[in-house]
Scaffold this active site. Structure first.
Site, PDB file in Angstrom:
ATOM      1  N   SER A  65       0.831  -1.211   0.000  1.00  0.00           N
ATOM      2  CA  SER A  65       0.000   0.000   0.000  1.00  0.00           C
ATOM      3  C   SER A  65       0.864   1.259   0.000  1.00  0.00           C
ATOM      4  O   SER A  65       2.032   1.246   0.398  1.00  0.00           O
ATOM      5  CB  SER A  65      -0.902   0.008   1.241  1.00  0.00           C
ATOM      6  OG  SER A  65      -1.731  -1.126   1.254  1.00  0.00           O
TER       7      SER A  65
HETATM    8  N1  SAM Z   1      -0.506  -4.814   4.150  1.00  0.00           N
HETATM    9  C1  SAM Z   1       0.014  -5.282   2.892  1.00  0.00           C
HETATM   10  C2  SAM Z   1       1.427  -4.781   2.689  1.00  0.00           C
HETATM   11  O1  SAM Z   1       1.911  -3.990   3.537  1.00  0.00           O
HETATM   12  O2  SAM Z   1       2.088  -5.191   1.738  1.00  0.00           O
HETATM   13  C3  SAM Z   1      -0.934  -4.880   1.813  1.00  0.00           C
HETATM   14  C4  SAM Z   1      -0.992  -5.864   0.671  1.00  0.00           C
HETATM   15  S1  SAM Z   1      -2.271  -5.684  -0.533  1.00  0.00           S
HETATM   16  C5  SAM Z   1      -2.818  -4.038  -0.525  1.00  0.00           C
HETATM   17  C6  SAM Z   1      -3.621  -6.608   0.177  1.00  0.00           C
HETATM   18  C7  SAM Z   1      -3.366  -8.074   0.368  1.00  0.00           C
HETATM   19  O3  SAM Z   1      -4.587  -8.704   0.783  1.00  0.00           O
HETATM   20  C8  SAM Z   1      -2.906  -8.833  -0.856  1.00  0.00           C
HETATM   21  O4  SAM Z   1      -1.666  -9.427  -0.598  1.00  0.00           O
HETATM   22  C9  SAM Z   1      -4.007  -9.893  -1.084  1.00  0.00           C
HETATM   23  O5  SAM Z   1      -3.513 -11.128  -1.570  1.00  0.00           O
HETATM   24  C10 SAM Z   1      -4.578 -10.020   0.319  1.00  0.00           C
HETATM   25  N2  SAM Z   1      -5.951 -10.583   0.400  1.00  0.00           N
HETATM   26  C11 SAM Z   1      -7.008 -10.364  -0.416  1.00  0.00           C
HETATM   27  N3  SAM Z   1      -8.088 -11.032   0.028  1.00  0.00           N
HETATM   28  C12 SAM Z   1      -7.697 -11.711   1.154  1.00  0.00           C
HETATM   29  C13 SAM Z   1      -8.363 -12.571   2.067  1.00  0.00           C
HETATM   30  N4  SAM Z   1      -9.666 -12.910   1.931  1.00  0.00           N
HETATM   31  N5  SAM Z   1      -7.660 -13.074   3.108  1.00  0.00           N
HETATM   32  C14 SAM Z   1      -6.341 -12.756   3.276  1.00  0.00           C
HETATM   33  N6  SAM Z   1      -5.659 -11.948   2.441  1.00  0.00           N
HETATM   34  C15 SAM Z   1      -6.325 -11.416   1.395  1.00  0.00           C
END
Ligand code: SAM
Length: 222
Positions: A65
């Protein structure tokens, strides 16, 4: 988008921009952002851009993000030393590491990521940062992590399409806070506070953009 409005090539990096804009303002958070360097949580191919206040690709069609958005969410969440925190969508592990730093050795972060390779990437990055108060799992974080609940704080980094998932509200401790983006095209950040077992209050912050929270009905961690 709310966060994107503040994007510019940062002189001295995103930290200076976050401080100047006022989005990062409380001492424990400033110290955590100073200690946990975003450059250590992104692939080498985009490391030159680590200091910029923009989201960056981390593979598997996902992003780390934008620093402005992470600062906004963590300032709203205000994690405290000793808290148990659920981090849904741990991705690169950067926000997980910030949370682990903030809750300290008496606290613990439960980090869940649905893409196995990213869970491994985030876990490796967090361990390399020297943080030992984190447990990782692969799975669908929209179901929470019942065996580790209740949580004083819940941080969700992917957008629920319609509403705050009920299991996350159920797993929030009384007095606890949960922050999550909700919406399909653009999202509103919803800050939920559990006032008592039956009563939840909400504050809403519009105009954000996140990747979707994919509910794949995998089992939650036991
Ligand atoms: N906090 C992360 C970082 O600092 O890199 C943000 C990563 S990205 C914006 C959001 C993440 O949520 C992705 O890696 C995606 O694979 C994950 N995601 C999406 N749906 C999900 C779910 N139902 N359960 C767990 N992770 C999920």
């Amino acid at each position: 988008m709310r966060g994107r409005r503040s994007v510019r090539v940062a002189e001295g990096g995103y930290l200076r921009e976050l401080l100047q804009s006022g989005v990062l303002r409380t001492s424990p958070l400033i110290a955590a952002f100073e200690r946990i360097d975003r450059a250590a949580f992104i692939p080498a191919s985009v490391r030159d851009a680590a200091a910029l206040n923009i989201p960056l690709p981390i593979g598997h069609a996902q992003t780390i993000s934008q620093p402005w958005t992470v600062a906004f969410m963590l300032e709203a969440l205000q994690p405290q030393p000793g808290d148990a925190v659920l981090d849904v969508g741990s991705g690169s592990g950067w926000a997980t590491a910030l949370l682990a730093d903030l809750v300290g050795p008496r606290g613990h972060v439960y980090a869940i990521e649905r893409i196995p390779a990213l869970r491994a990437f985030g876990e490796r990055n967090v361990l390399r940062a020297g943080l030992r108060n984190v447990t990782f799992a692969t799975g669908d974080g929209s179901r929470g992590w019942p065996a580790a609940a209740p949580f004083q704080r819940i941080h969700v980094a992917a957008a629920a399409p319609r509403a705050v998932p009920e299991p996350l509200k159920e797993q929030l401790a009384v007095g606890g806070r949960l922050i999550i983006p909700v919406g399909e095209w653009t999202q509103t950040l919803v800050l939920v506070t559990r006032k008592d077992p039956e009563q939840f209050t909400e504050r809403r912050y519009p105009d954000f953009q996140f990747v979707p929270l994919v509910s794949d009905h995998e089992s939650s961690p036991a």
